[in-house]
Design an enzyme around this catalytic site. Structure first.
Site, PDB file in Angstrom:
ATOM      1  N   LYS A 170      -9.487  -5.788   3.029  1.00 50.29           N
ATOM      2  CA  LYS A 170      -9.301  -6.908   3.943  1.00 50.29           C
ATOM      3  C   LYS A 170      -7.812  -7.142   4.119  1.00 50.29           C
ATOM      4  O   LYS A 170      -7.022  -6.856   3.230  1.00 50.29           O
ATOM      5  CB  LYS A 170      -9.966  -8.161   3.361  1.00 50.29           C
ATOM      6  CG  LYS A 170      -9.879  -9.389   4.237  1.00 50.29           C
ATOM      7  CD  LYS A 170     -10.635 -10.546   3.613  1.00 50.29           C
ATOM      8  CE  LYS A 170     -10.558 -11.736   4.558  1.00 50.29           C
ATOM      9  NZ  LYS A 170     -11.519 -12.765   4.250  1.00 50.29           N
ATOM     10  N   THR A 217      -3.011   2.508  -7.789  1.00 51.93           N
ATOM     11  CA  THR A 217      -2.234   3.740  -7.922  1.00 51.93           C
ATOM     12  C   THR A 217      -1.201   3.898  -6.821  1.00 51.93           C
ATOM     13  O   THR A 217      -0.332   4.759  -6.922  1.00 51.93           O
ATOM     14  CB  THR A 217      -3.172   4.961  -7.889  1.00 51.93           C
ATOM     15  OG1 THR A 217      -3.852   4.989  -6.634  1.00 51.93           O
ATOM     16  CG2 THR A 217      -4.188   4.915  -9.023  1.00 51.93           C
ATOM     17  N   LYS A 218      -1.309   3.080  -5.754  1.00 49.55           N
ATOM     18  CA  LYS A 218      -0.407   3.173  -4.606  1.00 49.55           C
ATOM     19  C   LYS A 218       0.022   1.777  -4.190  1.00 49.55           C
ATOM     20  O   LYS A 218      -0.638   0.792  -4.498  1.00 49.55           O
ATOM     21  CB  LYS A 218      -1.106   3.864  -3.437  1.00 49.55           C
ATOM     22  CG  LYS A 218      -1.449   5.302  -3.726  1.00 49.55           C
ATOM     23  CD  LYS A 218      -2.108   5.977  -2.549  1.00 49.55           C
ATOM     24  CE  LYS A 218      -2.355   7.422  -2.932  1.00 49.55           C
ATOM     25  NZ  LYS A 218      -3.385   8.050  -2.189  1.00 49.55           N
ATOM     26  N   HIS A 223       2.984   8.935 -20.154  1.00 46.09           N
ATOM     27  CA  HIS A 223       3.439  10.042 -20.992  1.00 46.09           C
ATOM     28  C   HIS A 223       3.395  11.351 -20.217  1.00 46.09           C
ATOM     29  O   HIS A 223       2.506  11.570 -19.387  1.00 46.09           O
ATOM     30  CB  HIS A 223       2.557  10.165 -22.240  1.00 46.09           C
ATOM     31  CG  HIS A 223       2.688   8.996 -23.160  1.00 46.09           C
ATOM     32  ND1 HIS A 223       3.618   8.940 -24.161  1.00 46.09           N
ATOM     33  CD2 HIS A 223       2.012   7.820 -23.204  1.00 46.09           C
ATOM     34  CE1 HIS A 223       3.506   7.789 -24.803  1.00 46.09           C
ATOM     35  NE2 HIS A 223       2.532   7.088 -24.239  1.00 46.09           N
ATOM     36  N   ASN A 278      -2.149 -15.108 -17.478  1.00 47.24           N
ATOM     37  CA  ASN A 278      -3.191 -15.484 -18.422  1.00 47.24           C
ATOM     38  C   ASN A 278      -3.196 -14.553 -19.634  1.00 47.24           C
ATOM     39  O   ASN A 278      -2.441 -13.584 -19.693  1.00 47.24           O
ATOM     40  CB  ASN A 278      -4.555 -15.518 -17.722  1.00 47.24           C
ATOM     41  CG  ASN A 278      -5.463 -16.593 -18.302  1.00 47.24           C
ATOM     42  OD1 ASN A 278      -5.363 -16.952 -19.475  1.00 47.24           O
ATOM     43  ND2 ASN A 278      -6.358 -17.108 -17.483  1.00 47.24           N
TER      44      ASN A 278
END
Length: 184
Positions: A174, A156-157, A110, A80
């Site tokens: 879930k 982040t993981k 960076h 989208n």
């Protein structure tokens, strides 16, 4: 996902890389000025991504990013409006993925001490995943098959197959039953 971080020094960009970036920026601008239902829109997308855009996939403009030559989108993917693809470290989006509006997929960051150095790791979004609106996927992350990333999440993981994650940082809330998915 275990992957090696690659450093890219923007000061050492070649003339060819600078020309490609300018060409890509021009194509993206032209895409934002073209109605998505026009044949010209599909032609511009094909020029930008070539064989790296799978059959039946749709990207709704506007979108932005860098290093589009390192972006690969599978078949029957829907992306989208307002997506951001920072693909210096590579971004791979497999078949049947749904990406909502305002999603950022970042395969580079960076260096803290030298902002001209990009620290790059690949991002992979596996088959059938669904990324909710305003989500951010960070470098080195793999989103598993049929996983769902909740709206506004910062990933982040790695996200396991069939997991539903939400939050900042995103965490599993879930687990879906993978046997209920119909594979093509």
């Amino acid at each position: 996902m275990e992957c090696e971080e690659i450093k890219y020094d923007m000061r050492k960009a070649t003339e060819k890389e600078r020309q490609q970036a300018a060409h890509d920026a021009d194509l993206v601008f032209r895409l934002t000025q073209t109605k998505p239902t026009r044949p010209e829109y599909a032609a511009l997308l094909k020029e930008l991504l070539g064989s790296r855009l799978g059959e039946g996939s749709t990207i709704i403009a506007p979108f932005a990013g860098a290093a589009f030559d390192r972006l690969c989108i599978g078949s029957h993917v829907f992306i989208n409006a307002n997506a951001l693809f920072m693909a210096r470290g590579t971004i791979t989006i497999e078949d049947d993925v749904q990406i909502a509006a305002n999603v950022s997929i970042l395969s580079n960051n960076h260096d803290f001490y030298d902002r001209q150095i990009l620290l790059c790791k690949p991002v992979i979004i596996r088959k059938g995943a669904w990324i909710g609106a305003n989500a951010v996927i960070l470098p080195g992350v793999e989103i598993g098959r049929h996983a769902i990333v909740g709206a506004g999440s910062v990933v982040t993981k790695d996200v396991p197959d069939g997991a539903v994650v939400a939050g900042n940082p995103a965490h599993v809330i879930k687990q879906l039953d993978l046997d209920r998915f119909q594979e093509n």
